[in-house]
Write an enzyme that holds these catalytic residues in place. Structure first.
Site, PDB file in Angstrom:
ATOM      1  N   GLY A  20      74.328  19.236 104.045  1.00 47.07           N
ATOM      2  CA  GLY A  20      72.994  18.784 104.435  1.00 47.07           C
ATOM      3  C   GLY A  20      72.069  19.847 104.981  1.00 47.07           C
ATOM      4  O   GLY A  20      70.998  19.507 105.497  1.00 47.07           O
ATOM      5  N   ASN A  95      77.085  14.824  99.015  1.00 40.28           N
ATOM      6  CA  ASN A  95      76.097  15.600  98.276  1.00 40.28           C
ATOM      7  C   ASN A  95      76.591  16.978  97.850  1.00 40.28           C
ATOM      8  O   ASN A  95      76.239  17.458  96.775  1.00 40.28           O
ATOM      9  CB  ASN A  95      74.840  15.742  99.142  1.00 40.28           C
ATOM     10  CG  ASN A  95      74.006  16.943  98.770  1.00 40.28           C
ATOM     11  OD1 ASN A  95      73.277  16.943  97.777  1.00 40.28           O
ATOM     12  ND2 ASN A  95      74.118  18.009  99.584  1.00 40.28           N
ATOM     13  N   SER A 147      76.022  13.865  88.358  1.00 37.44           N
ATOM     14  CA  SER A 147      75.083  14.744  87.659  1.00 37.44           C
ATOM     15  C   SER A 147      74.957  14.272  86.225  1.00 37.44           C
ATOM     16  O   SER A 147      75.913  13.733  85.653  1.00 37.44           O
ATOM     17  CB  SER A 147      75.595  16.190  87.683  1.00 37.44           C
ATOM     18  OG  SER A 147      74.898  16.999  86.762  1.00 37.44           O
ATOM     19  N   TYR A 160      83.260  21.362  86.347  1.00 38.49           N
ATOM     20  CA  TYR A 160      82.188  20.673  87.071  1.00 38.49           C
ATOM     21  C   TYR A 160      81.830  19.354  86.394  1.00 38.49           C
ATOM     22  O   TYR A 160      81.701  18.315  87.057  1.00 38.49           O
ATOM     23  CB  TYR A 160      80.967  21.590  87.156  1.00 38.49           C
ATOM     24  CG  TYR A 160      79.745  20.975  87.782  1.00 38.49           C
ATOM     25  CD1 TYR A 160      79.678  20.724  89.153  1.00 38.49           C
ATOM     26  CD2 TYR A 160      78.631  20.653  87.007  1.00 38.49           C
ATOM     27  CE1 TYR A 160      78.552  20.166  89.728  1.00 38.49           C
ATOM     28  CE2 TYR A 160      77.494  20.094  87.574  1.00 38.49           C
ATOM     29  CZ  TYR A 160      77.461  19.857  88.929  1.00 38.49           C
ATOM     30  OH  TYR A 160      76.330  19.300  89.495  1.00 38.49           O
TER      31      TYR A 160
END
Length: 256
Positions: A20, A95, A147, A160
């Site tokens: 964050g 995140n 994503s 990923y």
């Protein structure tokens, strides 16, 4: 960051964000503070300057807990510290991620394990850590960052994209498992968001132009463009939404 909408139920809510202090995560911290939430976040790098900036903007400073999210013990301790300071975590935002470029040929077993640790494993254990408190409270919202890279079938970072496909699967399974406790679990799949890291490492003029050509909306995404959707999913405004993956990409991929 200017607020587009107010979500009154987020005022004083205990929010925890991984990563964050930079990139999209920093915009999320700013956005939740703007709603009056109590925000804690974990990150590897010192974020003292960012914390001071947030305090000057919002009066209330976020709680920065330095640590590596791939260290499960440290991640769980950080979540416990946040709960002790702000009350049981009501909103978890997974995140943090690492989209380091690599090929099938060059990836070693150690690299694979490291990529899955930061891009998937820590999501699972963060969810596990907050679930008991949310169950006791009878409510909670978890937002996992996926994503569109795996939806597009992008080459150049297979570990990923595999992790992000896994995040969507994890989200759907946990939504089913935690739903009886009124805990909602959703995912958000951003497109190519031009953080400073992306600009420094991978955003060539040619690639930027090619990606923009694929978007319906002819404007590159910035971190602030992701915040509103996350606030919506965190808020009780979306109280009957769970197990979903929301795409915010300017119109590159389609769902449904």
């Amino acid at each position: 960051m200017p607020q587009i909408a107010s979500f009154h139920d987020l005022k004083d809510a205990s929010v925890f964000i991984t990563g964050g202090g930079s990139g999209i995560g920093a915009a999320l911290t700013d956005g939740f503070l703007g709603q009056g939430a109590r925000v804690a976040f974990i990150g590897r790098s010192d974020a003292s300057a960012f914390v001071a900036d947030m305090q000057s903007r919002h009066v209330r400073a976020p709680l920065f807990l330095q640590g590596d999210i791939t260290d499960t013990d440290r991640l769980e301790r950080a979540l416990a510290e946040a709960a002790e300071k702000h009350g049981p975590v009501r909103v978890l935002i997974n995140n943090a991620a690492n989209d380091q470029r690599h090929s099938l040929k060059e990836a070693t077993p150690e690299f694979w394990d490291a990529m899955l640790a930061v891009n998937l494993k820590c999501y699972f254990f963060a969810c596990r850590a907050v679930a008991p408190g949310m169950e006791k409270a009878g409510t909670g919202s978890i937002v996992n960052f996926s994503s569109i890279s795996y939806m597009m079938g992008n080459a150049g970072y297979p570990a990923y994209t595999a992790a992000n496909a896994g995040i969507t699967g994890l989200t759907r399974s946990l939504a089913r498992e935690l739903g009886p406790h009124d805990i909602r679990v959703n995912a958000i799949a951003p497109g190519w968001v031009l953080t400073q890291k992306q600009m420094d490492l991978w955003a060539t003029p040619e690639d930027l132009a090619a990606h923009l050509d694929r978007q319906c909306l002819k404007r590159h995404l910035a971190p602030a463009d992701i915040v509103g959707s996350v606030l919506f999913l965190a808020s009780d405004t979306s109280r009957m939404m769970t197990g979903q993956c929301i795409v915010v990409d300017g119109g590159v991929v389609t769902t449904g």
